[in-house]
Design a protein around this motif. Structure first.
Motif, PDB file in Angstrom:
ATOM      1  N   VAL A 144     -83.635-128.951   2.708  1.00  0.00           N
ATOM      2  CA  VAL A 144     -84.389-127.945   2.717  1.00  0.00           C
ATOM      3  C   VAL A 144     -83.200-126.932   3.258  1.00  0.00           C
ATOM      4  N   LYS A 145     -82.534-127.913   4.627  1.00  0.00           N
ATOM      5  CA  LYS A 145     -81.038-126.931   5.007  1.00  0.00           C
ATOM      6  C   LYS A 145     -80.069-126.378   3.967  1.00  0.00           C
ATOM      7  N   GLN A 146     -80.303-127.404   2.776  1.00  0.00           N
ATOM      8  CA  GLN A 146     -79.011-127.681   1.967  1.00  0.00           C
ATOM      9  C   GLN A 146     -79.362-125.559   1.246  1.00  0.00           C
ATOM     10  N   ASN A 147     -80.718-125.161   1.285  1.00  0.00           N
ATOM     11  CA  ASN A 147     -81.107-124.919  -0.208  1.00  0.00           C
ATOM     12  C   ASN A 147     -81.167-123.216   0.655  1.00  0.00           C
ATOM     13  N   GLU A 148     -81.262-123.825   2.225  1.00  0.00           N
ATOM     14  CA  GLU A 148     -80.931-122.032   2.623  1.00  0.00           C
ATOM     15  C   GLU A 148     -79.689-121.671   2.887  1.00  0.00           C
ATOM     16  N   LEU A 149     -78.533-122.213   3.084  1.00  0.00           N
ATOM     17  CA  LEU A 149     -77.031-121.839   2.901  1.00  0.00           C
ATOM     18  C   LEU A 149     -77.103-121.152   1.610  1.00  0.00           C
ATOM     19  N   HIS A 150     -77.654-121.806   0.487  1.00  0.00           N
ATOM     20  CA  HIS A 150     -78.007-120.364  -0.309  1.00  0.00           C
ATOM     21  C   HIS A 150     -78.227-119.755  -0.385  1.00  0.00           C
ATOM     22  N   MET A 151     -80.124-119.870   0.309  1.00  0.00           N
ATOM     23  CA  MET A 151     -80.434-118.837   0.069  1.00  0.00           C
ATOM     24  C   MET A 151     -79.522-117.453   0.959  1.00  0.00           C
ATOM     25  N   ARG A 152     -78.808-117.984   1.455  1.00  0.00           N
ATOM     26  CA  ARG A 152     -78.875-117.015   2.431  1.00  0.00           C
ATOM     27  C   ARG A 152     -77.000-116.325   1.792  1.00  0.00           C
ATOM     28  N   ALA A 153     -76.550-117.104   1.279  1.00  0.00           N
ATOM     29  CA  ALA A 153     -75.327-116.407   0.189  1.00  0.00           C
ATOM     30  C   ALA A 153     -75.419-116.102  -0.815  1.00  0.00           C
ATOM     31  N   ILE A 154     -76.986-115.859  -1.185  1.00  0.00           N
ATOM     32  CA  ILE A 154     -77.377-114.862  -2.188  1.00  0.00           C
ATOM     33  C   ILE A 154     -78.128-113.756  -1.956  1.00  0.00           C
ATOM     34  N   GLU A 155     -78.367-113.510  -0.808  1.00  0.00           N
ATOM     35  CA  GLU A 155     -79.082-112.553   0.141  1.00  0.00           C
ATOM     36  C   GLU A 155     -77.647-111.683   0.526  1.00  0.00           C
ATOM     37  N   GLN A 156     -76.265-112.277   1.255  1.00  0.00           N
ATOM     38  CA  GLN A 156     -75.695-111.526   1.176  1.00  0.00           C
ATOM     39  C   GLN A 156     -75.026-111.072   0.617  1.00  0.00           C
ATOM     40  N   LEU A 157     -74.629-111.048  -1.223  1.00  0.00           N
ATOM     41  CA  LEU A 157     -74.214-110.789  -1.940  1.00  0.00           C
ATOM     42  C   LEU A 157     -74.924-110.073  -2.196  1.00  0.00           C
ATOM     43  N   LEU A 158     -76.025-110.184  -2.521  1.00  0.00           N
ATOM     44  CA  LEU A 158     -76.907-109.556  -3.365  1.00  0.00           C
ATOM     45  C   LEU A 158     -78.120-108.470  -1.982  1.00  0.00           C
ATOM     46  N   GLY A 159     -77.749-108.166  -1.363  1.00  0.00           N
ATOM     47  CA  GLY A 159     -78.413-107.457  -0.447  1.00  0.00           C
ATOM     48  C   GLY A 159     -80.019-107.705  -0.448  1.00  0.00           C
ATOM     49  N   LEU A 160     -80.355-108.283  -1.362  1.00  0.00           N
ATOM     50  CA  LEU A 160     -82.338-108.477  -1.278  1.00  0.00           C
ATOM     51  C   LEU A 160     -82.568-109.054  -0.167  1.00  0.00           C
ATOM     52  N   ASP A 161     -84.160-108.063  -0.664  1.00  0.00           N
ATOM     53  CA  ASP A 161     -85.064-108.581   0.798  1.00  0.00           C
ATOM     54  C   ASP A 161     -85.264-110.391   0.932  1.00  0.00           C
ATOM     55  N   ARG A 162     -85.658-110.857   1.787  1.00  0.00           N
ATOM     56  CA  ARG A 162     -85.173-112.365   1.366  1.00  0.00           C
ATOM     57  C   ARG A 162     -87.587-113.163   1.043  1.00  0.00           C
ATOM     58  N   SER A 163     -88.220-111.707   0.611  1.00  0.00           N
ATOM     59  CA  SER A 163     -89.146-111.617   0.148  1.00  0.00           C
ATOM     60  C   SER A 163     -89.071-111.487  -1.263  1.00  0.00           C
ATOM     61  N   CYS A 164     -87.699-111.631  -1.860  1.00  0.00           N
ATOM     62  CA  CYS A 164     -87.974-111.421  -2.972  1.00  0.00           C
ATOM     63  C   CYS A 164     -86.683-112.620  -3.282  1.00  0.00           C
ATOM     64  N   LEU A 165     -86.171-113.541  -2.352  1.00  0.00           N
ATOM     65  CA  LEU A 165     -86.022-115.024  -2.591  1.00  0.00           C
ATOM     66  C   LEU A 165     -86.844-116.012  -2.140  1.00  0.00           C
ATOM     67  N   HIS A 166     -86.670-116.676  -3.141  1.00  0.00           N
ATOM     68  CA  HIS A 166     -87.736-117.725  -3.622  1.00  0.00           C
ATOM     69  C   HIS A 166     -87.183-119.646  -3.161  1.00  0.00           C
ATOM     70  N   SER A 167     -87.163-120.609  -2.521  1.00  0.00           N
ATOM     71  CA  SER A 167     -86.279-121.841  -1.903  1.00  0.00           C
ATOM     72  C   SER A 167     -87.557-123.118  -2.477  1.00  0.00           C
ATOM     73  N   TRP A 168     -87.008-123.402  -3.275  1.00  0.00           N
ATOM     74  CA  TRP A 168     -87.545-125.173  -3.741  1.00  0.00           C
ATOM     75  C   TRP A 168     -86.886-126.298  -3.922  1.00  0.00           C
ATOM     76  N   ILE A 169     -87.471-127.116  -3.423  1.00  0.00           N
ATOM     77  CA  ILE A 169     -86.343-128.528  -3.842  1.00  0.00           C
ATOM     78  C   ILE A 169     -87.505-129.443  -4.496  1.00  0.00           C
ATOM     79  N   VAL A 170     -86.502-129.859  -5.152  1.00  0.00           N
ATOM     80  CA  VAL A 170     -87.157-130.296  -6.935  1.00  0.00           C
ATOM     81  C   VAL A 170     -86.223-131.714  -6.984  1.00  0.00           C
TER      82      VAL A 170
END
Length: 243
Positions: A144-170
């Motif tokens: 969960v923490k590992q993918n949160e780092l990925h989410m933050r990377a996407i967020e910073q790179l694309l400037g997306l609102d967090r509501s448009c980002l979805h984290s899944w651990i499979v």
């Protein structure tokens, strides 16, 4: 006597042959179908990995299975694999995303853990535990923490609102999520995840926006061997499980 023996052996050979040939044809057909399906997948197109290599590598096979599930449930899905994005806090490092796909609800970031055994872990803990049938235990970094780092990377790179980002651990269907607690991020076995990701979702992105995001991210999938090597070295030198 020898004639009788020859007749018996001949009959046995015919019987074995009549059994072996259909079995060989069935097995051959199954293998051919699986290889053909794999070579038609975006995972093969993007990675170029041989099917035998994917079968022998637990991590790669988990990634491929995730892609296959998306392709089976989505029409012309926008999928990207093995993205090396700028690290959100360390300029000289990258962070690697296993699988990502984009739909009308946003960007779905998938951390694939193709593990077997029992899985224990809480959202706040640094380390989770895998327990195998022989009672051996292995620690691994909280996904969960590992993918949160990925989410933050996407967020910073694309400037997306967090509501448009979805984290899944499979996790693999071979694993049992024995005691896993995560309130903010879904942690699921692959079949359960595949079913949940097809549930009705709120539309947030237009077709043009989805394609634009895909085109922005695609170059980070085709990085040099030097970038990949530097990514691995950074993890090994810091003994950090975050990737």
């Amino acid at each position: 006597m020898s004639q009788l023996l020859n007749e018996v052996l001949g009959s046995l050979f015919v019987a074995l042959l009549s059994f072996a040939v259909p079995l060989f044809l069935i097995c051959g057909t199954i293998v051919y179908t699986k290889v053909k399906r794999y070579k038609q997948s975006q995972y093969y197109v993007q990675t170029g990995h041989r099917y035998t290599k994917v079968l022998q590598d637990t991590g790669l096979y988990g990634e491929y299975r995730c892609v296959a599930e998306i392709e089976a449930r989505r029409l012309a899905p926008l999928i990207l694999t093995n993205l090396y994005l700028p690290h959100p806090t360390k300029r000289d490092r990258t962070t690697e995303i296993d699988v990502l796909f984009i739909d009308e609800s946003g960007v779905h970031v998938i951390e694939s853990k193709n593990y077997s055994g029992w899985i224990f872990g809480r959202e706040q803990e640094q380390q989770w535990t895998q327990t195998l049938s022989n009672r051996k235990k292995f620690k691994f970094y909280n996904p969960v923490k590992q993918n949160e780092l990925h989410m933050r990377a996407i967020e910073q790179l694309l400037g997306l609102d967090r509501s448009c980002l979805h984290s899944w651990i499979v996790f693999s269907d071979r694993s049992t999520l024995k005691r896993v607690e995560s309130s903010s991020v879904p942690v699921l076995n692959r079949k359960a995840w595949a079913k949940q990701m097809t549930d009705s979702v709120e539309s947030r992105l237009s077709a043009a926006e989805r394609i634009n995001l895909y085109e922005q991210l695609r170059p980070y999938m085709h990085v040099s061997d030097e970038v990949k090597a530097a990514h691995i070295d950074a993890i090994q030198q810091t003994k950090s499980p975050i990737g």
